[in-house]
Design a protein around this motif. Structure first.
Motif, PDB file in Angstrom:
ATOM      1  N   ALA A  15       0.833  -1.204   0.000  1.00 54.01           N
ATOM      2  CA  ALA A  15       0.000   0.000   0.000  1.00 54.01           C
ATOM      3  C   ALA A  15       0.867   1.253   0.000  1.00 54.01           C
ATOM      4  N   VAL A  16       1.933   1.231   0.787  1.00 56.60           N
ATOM      5  CA  VAL A  16       2.870   2.367   0.810  1.00 56.60           C
ATOM      6  C   VAL A  16       3.493   2.540  -0.569  1.00 56.60           C
ATOM      7  N   MET A  24       8.792   6.535  -6.197  1.00 59.53           N
ATOM      8  CA  MET A  24       9.845   7.316  -6.833  1.00 59.53           C
ATOM      9  C   MET A  24      10.845   7.818  -5.796  1.00 59.53           C
ATOM     10  N   LEU A  25      10.359   8.303  -4.652  1.00 64.89           N
ATOM     11  CA  LEU A  25      11.254   8.785  -3.606  1.00 64.89           C
ATOM     12  C   LEU A  25      12.128   7.656  -3.072  1.00 64.89           C
ATOM     13  N   THR A  50       5.016  17.524   0.165  1.00 62.59           N
ATOM     14  CA  THR A  50       4.640  16.181  -0.300  1.00 62.59           C
ATOM     15  C   THR A  50       5.762  15.198  -0.006  1.00 62.59           C
ATOM     16  N   VAL A  51       6.990  15.624  -0.264  1.00 63.69           N
ATOM     17  CA  VAL A  51       8.148  14.771   0.008  1.00 63.69           C
ATOM     18  C   VAL A  51       8.206  14.446   1.498  1.00 63.69           C
ATOM     19  N   ARG A  56       7.685  10.507   5.852  1.00 64.81           N
ATOM     20  CA  ARG A  56       7.170  10.089   7.158  1.00 64.81           C
ATOM     21  C   ARG A  56       6.580   8.683   7.055  1.00 64.81           C
ATOM     22  N   LEU A  57       5.812   8.429   6.012  1.00 66.83           N
ATOM     23  CA  LEU A  57       5.229   7.091   5.838  1.00 66.83           C
ATOM     24  C   LEU A  57       6.305   6.038   5.575  1.00 66.83           C
ATOM     25  N   LEU A  58       7.309   6.391   4.789  1.00 66.48           N
ATOM     26  CA  LEU A  58       8.396   5.444   4.536  1.00 66.48           C
ATOM     27  C   LEU A  58       9.178   5.148   5.810  1.00 66.48           C
ATOM     28  N   ARG A  59       9.306   6.146   6.683  1.00 64.44           N
ATOM     29  CA  ARG A  59       9.986   5.925   7.974  1.00 64.44           C
ATOM     30  C   ARG A  59       9.153   5.042   8.888  1.00 64.44           C
ATOM     31  N   VAL A  60       7.846   5.274   8.936  1.00 61.94           N
ATOM     32  CA  VAL A  60       6.953   4.474   9.787  1.00 61.94           C
ATOM     33  C   VAL A  60       7.069   2.996   9.423  1.00 61.94           C
ATOM     34  N   HIS A  61       7.253   2.720   8.146  1.00 64.51           N
ATOM     35  CA  HIS A  61       7.357   1.333   7.680  1.00 64.51           C
ATOM     36  C   HIS A  61       8.805   0.854   7.582  1.00 64.51           C
TER      37      HIS A  61
END
Length: 102
Positions: A15-16, A24-25, A50-51, A56-61
């Protein structure tokens, strides 16, 4: 069969990564990291807000981590099944290169 909690965790990872901006990031960080929010914004064409939200979401996961260089926060890929998969897919000499999306 895998444990249901494990499958739920995998679904959260996908989902992420289902958002093209976050994917892309993550690819940019894997290729160019450690890298700052402003450099990621410039490289991706996305707004810094946006970045930051995506990071933040990529860090949470646990797909990226931060480190400081003076006042600058830099982002780096972490050892993670998703980042390992991206490394394999992005490697032009790797076995999965033929199957990469075009």
């Amino acid at each position: 069969m895998s444990h249901p909690r494990q499958v739920i965790g995998w679904a959260a990872w996908f989902a992420v990564l289902g958002d093209p901006s976050r994917l892309m990031l993550l690819v940019l960080i894997a290729q160019d990291g450690p890298i700052s929010v402003s450099d990621l914004a410039a490289a991706s064409g996305l707004k810094a807000t946006t970045v930051s939200h995506s990071l933040r979401l990529l860090r949470v996961h646990d797909m990226v981590r931060t480190e400081r260089d003076g006042h600058t926060v830099l982002y780096r890929s972490t050892p993670h099944p998703v980042t390992d998969l991206l490394d394999r897919v992005m490697d032009p000499a790797g076995p999965d290169h033929e199957n990469a999306p075009r």
